[in-house]
Design a protein around this motif. Sequence first.
Motif, PDB file in Angstrom:
ATOM      1  N   ILE A  55     -10.524  27.489  68.015  1.00  0.00           N
ATOM      2  CA  ILE A  55     -11.817  26.903  68.356  1.00  0.00           C
ATOM      3  C   ILE A  55     -11.575  25.491  68.866  1.00  0.00           C
ATOM      4  CG2 ILE A  55     -14.077  26.208  67.504  1.00  0.00           C
ATOM      5  CD1 ILE A  55     -13.739  28.352  65.324  1.00  0.00           C
ATOM      6  N   ILE A  56     -12.143  25.175  70.032  1.00  0.00           N
ATOM      7  CA  ILE A  56     -12.014  23.848  70.630  1.00  0.00           C
ATOM      8  C   ILE A  56     -13.406  23.249  70.740  1.00  0.00           C
ATOM      9  CG2 ILE A  56     -11.300  22.548  72.657  1.00  0.00           C
ATOM     10  CD1 ILE A  56      -9.287  24.798  73.198  1.00  0.00           C
ATOM     11  N   SER A  57     -13.591  22.043  70.184  1.00  0.00           N
ATOM     12  CA  SER A  57     -14.868  21.337  70.247  1.00  0.00           C
ATOM     13  C   SER A  57     -14.664  20.014  70.962  1.00  0.00           C
ATOM     14  CB  SER A  57     -15.403  21.062  68.845  1.00  0.00           C
ATOM     15  OG  SER A  57     -15.572  22.254  68.134  1.00  0.00           O
ATOM     16  N   LEU A  58     -15.532  19.712  71.926  1.00  0.00           N
ATOM     17  CA  LEU A  58     -15.506  18.427  72.615  1.00  0.00           C
ATOM     18  C   LEU A  58     -16.628  17.572  72.045  1.00  0.00           C
ATOM     19  CD1 LEU A  58     -15.003  19.680  76.263  1.00  0.00           C
ATOM     20  CD2 LEU A  58     -13.275  18.863  74.673  1.00  0.00           C
TER      21      LEU A  58
ATOM     22  N   VAL B 168     -21.143  17.075  68.766  1.00  0.00           N
ATOM     23  CA  VAL B 168     -20.499  18.099  69.586  1.00  0.00           C
ATOM     24  C   VAL B 168     -21.239  18.227  70.910  1.00  0.00           C
ATOM     25  CG1 VAL B 168     -19.899  20.534  69.737  1.00  0.00           C
ATOM     26  CG2 VAL B 168     -19.667  19.338  67.568  1.00  0.00           C
ATOM     27  N   ILE B 169     -20.501  18.076  72.002  1.00  0.00           N
ATOM     28  CA  ILE B 169     -21.060  18.227  73.343  1.00  0.00           C
ATOM     29  C   ILE B 169     -20.928  19.675  73.786  1.00  0.00           C
ATOM     30  CG2 ILE B 169     -20.802  17.552  75.755  1.00  0.00           C
ATOM     31  CD1 ILE B 169     -19.717  14.863  74.660  1.00  0.00           C
ATOM     32  N   SER B 170     -19.753  20.248  73.558  1.00  0.00           N
ATOM     33  CA  SER B 170     -19.494  21.624  73.955  1.00  0.00           C
ATOM     34  C   SER B 170     -18.422  22.202  73.049  1.00  0.00           C
ATOM     35  CB  SER B 170     -19.034  21.665  75.412  1.00  0.00           C
ATOM     36  OG  SER B 170     -18.771  22.984  75.809  1.00  0.00           O
ATOM     37  N   TRP B 171     -18.437  23.527  72.880  1.00  0.00           N
ATOM     38  CA  TRP B 171     -17.401  24.180  72.102  1.00  0.00           C
ATOM     39  C   TRP B 171     -17.151  25.556  72.683  1.00  0.00           C
ATOM     40  CZ3 TRP B 171     -17.983  28.814  69.608  1.00  0.00           C
ATOM     41  CH2 TRP B 171     -19.275  29.278  69.474  1.00  0.00           C
ATOM     42  N   SER B 172     -15.981  26.081  72.391  1.00  0.00           N
ATOM     43  CA  SER B 172     -15.636  27.428  72.819  1.00  0.00           C
ATOM     44  C   SER B 172     -14.529  27.944  71.915  1.00  0.00           C
ATOM     45  CB  SER B 172     -15.179  27.434  74.273  1.00  0.00           C
ATOM     46  OG  SER B 172     -15.029  28.758  74.713  1.00  0.00           O
ATOM     47  N   SER B 173     -14.367  29.254  71.929  1.00  0.00           N
ATOM     48  CA  SER B 173     -13.306  29.857  71.134  1.00  0.00           C
ATOM     49  C   SER B 173     -12.652  30.966  71.940  1.00  0.00           C
ATOM     50  CB  SER B 173     -13.858  30.412  69.821  1.00  0.00           C
ATOM     51  OG  SER B 173     -14.695  31.520  70.068  1.00  0.00           O
ATOM     52  N   ALA B 174     -11.439  31.306  71.555  1.00  0.00           N
ATOM     53  CA  ALA B 174     -10.715  32.364  72.247  1.00  0.00           C
ATOM     54  C   ALA B 174     -11.412  33.704  72.038  1.00  0.00           C
ATOM     55  CB  ALA B 174      -9.278  32.423  71.749  1.00  0.00           C
ATOM     56  N   GLY B 175     -11.956  33.934  70.859  1.00  0.00           N
ATOM     57  CA  GLY B 175     -12.667  35.179  70.586  1.00  0.00           C
ATOM     58  C   GLY B 175     -13.934  35.316  71.410  1.00  0.00           C
ATOM     59  N   LYS B 176     -14.624  34.204  71.648  1.00  0.00           N
ATOM     60  CA  LYS B 176     -15.848  34.214  72.447  1.00  0.00           C
ATOM     61  C   LYS B 176     -15.556  34.592  73.897  1.00  0.00           C
ATOM     62  CE  LYS B 176     -19.532  31.079  73.877  1.00  0.00           C
ATOM     63  NZ  LYS B 176     -19.986  29.688  73.835  1.00  0.00           N
TER      64      LYS B 176
ATOM     65  N   ALA C 236     -18.050   8.870  79.010  1.00  0.00           N
ATOM     66  CA  ALA C 236     -16.803   9.069  79.745  1.00  0.00           C
ATOM     67  C   ALA C 236     -15.625   9.235  78.794  1.00  0.00           C
ATOM     68  CB  ALA C 236     -16.560   7.892  80.676  1.00  0.00           C
ATOM     69  N   VAL C 237     -15.769   8.766  77.548  1.00  0.00           N
ATOM     70  CA  VAL C 237     -14.699   8.840  76.557  1.00  0.00           C
ATOM     71  C   VAL C 237     -15.154   9.746  75.422  1.00  0.00           C
ATOM     72  CG1 VAL C 237     -13.299   7.500  74.948  1.00  0.00           C
ATOM     73  CG2 VAL C 237     -13.961   6.508  77.132  1.00  0.00           C
ATOM     74  N   GLY C 238     -14.261  10.610  74.956  1.00  0.00           N
ATOM     75  CA  GLY C 238     -14.600  11.503  73.857  1.00  0.00           C
ATOM     76  C   GLY C 238     -13.343  12.009  73.177  1.00  0.00           C
ATOM     77  N   GLU C 239     -13.516  13.001  72.322  1.00  0.00           N
ATOM     78  CA  GLU C 239     -12.399  13.576  71.584  1.00  0.00           C
ATOM     79  C   GLU C 239     -12.447  15.092  71.696  1.00  0.00           C
ATOM     80  OE1 GLU C 239     -12.742  12.297  67.563  1.00  0.00           O
ATOM     81  OE2 GLU C 239     -12.350  10.207  68.035  1.00  0.00           O
ATOM     82  N   ALA C 240     -11.281  15.709  71.612  1.00  0.00           N
ATOM     83  CA  ALA C 240     -11.178  17.165  71.574  1.00  0.00           C
ATOM     84  C   ALA C 240     -10.615  17.549  70.214  1.00  0.00           C
ATOM     85  CB  ALA C 240     -10.272  17.672  72.683  1.00  0.00           C
ATOM     86  N   HIS C 241     -11.340  18.380  69.483  1.00  0.00           N
ATOM     87  CA  HIS C 241     -10.901  18.858  68.176  1.00  0.00           C
ATOM     88  C   HIS C 241     -10.492  20.316  68.320  1.00  0.00           C
ATOM     89  CE1 HIS C 241     -12.466  15.349  65.981  1.00  0.00           C
ATOM     90  NE2 HIS C 241     -13.389  15.344  66.928  1.00  0.00           N
ATOM     91  N   VAL C 242      -9.277  20.632  67.885  1.00  0.00           N
ATOM     92  CA  VAL C 242      -8.750  21.991  67.988  1.00  0.00           C
ATOM     93  C   VAL C 242      -8.521  22.522  66.586  1.00  0.00           C
ATOM     94  CG1 VAL C 242      -6.883  23.427  68.866  1.00  0.00           C
ATOM     95  CG2 VAL C 242      -7.636  21.444  70.173  1.00  0.00           C
TER      96      VAL C 242
END
Length: 54
Positions: free
Chosen positions: A32-35, A42-50, A18-24
Amino acid sequence: MAKTSAKSAKKRKVIVDAVGEAHVTASFNNIIISLTNKKGDVISWSSAGKLGFR
């Protein structure tokens, strides 16, 4: 012709808390944003280019 294999890569199982961090990470060309969970996995990640943002 090249051979194609029907094997699929195994996905790694990560326990989602339930608790985590977001790395930008922002650069001139992309964002690039990584949760991650508390351990830093890393649980999930995404990027604007993707996503096709220009």
